[in-house]
Design an enzyme around this catalytic site. Structure first.
Site, PDB file in Angstrom:
ATOM      1  N   LEU A  16       2.739   9.829  -9.612  1.00  0.00           N
ATOM      2  CA  LEU A  16       2.794  10.407  -8.280  1.00  0.00           C
ATOM      3  C   LEU A  16       2.321   9.453  -7.195  1.00  0.00           C
ATOM      4  CD1 LEU A  16       1.471  13.999  -8.919  1.00  0.00           C
ATOM      5  CD2 LEU A  16       3.806  13.263  -8.535  1.00  0.00           C
ATOM      6  N   ASP A  17       1.246   8.765  -7.430  1.00  0.00           N
ATOM      7  CA  ASP A  17       0.589   8.078  -6.326  1.00  0.00           C
ATOM      8  C   ASP A  17       0.102   6.691  -6.703  1.00  0.00           C
ATOM      9  OD1 ASP A  17      -0.053   8.203  -3.691  1.00  0.00           O
ATOM     10  OD2 ASP A  17      -1.802   9.468  -3.920  1.00  0.00           O
ATOM     11  N   PRO A  18       0.947   5.835  -7.284  1.00  0.00           N
ATOM     12  CA  PRO A  18       0.483   4.493  -7.618  1.00  0.00           C
ATOM     13  C   PRO A  18       0.472   3.601  -6.383  1.00  0.00           C
ATOM     14  CG  PRO A  18       2.773   4.655  -8.176  1.00  0.00           C
ATOM     15  CD  PRO A  18       2.346   6.022  -7.676  1.00  0.00           C
TER      16      PRO A  18
END
Length: 186
Positions: A16-18
Site C-alpha cells: 500500500l505505502d512503500p
C-alpha cells in the site's frame, strides 16, 4: 507461516505505502516467496508520468539479468494512477469524505445515477487509455478512511450495479490476485 498454519500461500502482494523499491525486493518476492504479481501504490511522480505517457503502469519487473526469469514478477500501480492508492476522484465513499453520494431514489431531487455512472465510466476509460489490455483495477479507500463498512460498501454496490446495467464497462469486486491473472491472460 500461512501455508503451514492455513494451507494457503498467496501469489500476489499488495504494498500500500512503500517509499521506494529495489531490485532485491523483486527477487525476494518472486523467487523466494513465490509471488507472481505485485501491485503498489506509491511511485515517484516522474516515473509515474513517464509510465502513463508510454502506457506502461504495469510491467514485468526483472530483478537481475544474471538471475534470469526466476526473479521476474508482474508489477503494476494500484489505485487511480494518481501516485498513491486512492479510488478515482469523486468515488471516496466514507463518513469523512465529501464526495457526492449515489442517490438512486428517483423521487428525490438529487437523483444522480446517470451522472455518477458517467463519471465512473469516464475514470475507467481514462485509466484504460494509459494502460495496456482490457482489465484495470481501482482500489477503493485510502489513508485514514474506510471507517465504516456500510458507508463504503453500500455505494460501491450501487455503482457496480448501475455501471453494469449501463454496459459501457464492467465492474466487480476482485482480488489483486484475480487482476494479475487477468492481465497475464491478455
Amino acid at each position: 507461516f500461512l501455508n503451514e498454519t492455513f494451507g494457503f500461500a498467496p501469489k500476489t502482494g499488495w504494498q500500500l505505502d512503500p517509499f521506494g523499491h529495489s531490485a532485491t525486493q523483486a527477487a525476494l518476492l518472486s523467487a523466494e516467496v513465490g509471488f507472481t504479481g505485485l501491485v503498489f501504490g506509491r511511485i515517484d511522480y516522474q516515473d509515474r508520468e513517464q509510465r502513463l505517457r508510454s502506457r506502461a503502469p504495469e510491467f514485468v519487473w526483472r530483478a537481475s539479468p544474471s538471475l534470469g526469469n526466476s526473479t521476474q514478477i508482474f508489477t503494476g500501480l494500484s489505485g487511480s494512477f494518481d501516485g498513491v492508492y486512492s479510488p478515482p476522484p469523486g468515488f471516496q465513499f466514507d463518513v469523512l469524505s465529501d464526495d457526492t453520494p449515489i442517490q438512486d431514489d428517483p423521487r428525490l431531487g438529487d437523483y444522480n445515477v446517470k451522472s455518477r455512472v458517467d463519471d465512473f465510466v469516464a475514470a475507467a476509460l481514462w485509466q484504460a487509455s494509459v494502460s495496456r489490455g482490457s482489465n484495470i483495477m481501482f482500489t477503493m479507500g485510502t489513508d485514514f478512511l474506510f471507517e465504516s463498512a456500510l458507508e463504503d460498501f453500500e455505494p460501491m454496490d450501487k455503482i457496480i450495479k448501475y455501471v453494469n446495467q449501463d454496459g459501457r464497462v464492467a465492474a466487480r469486486y476482485s482480488l489483486a490476485e484475480e487482476y494479475v491473472a487477468a492481465k497475464a491472460q491478455e
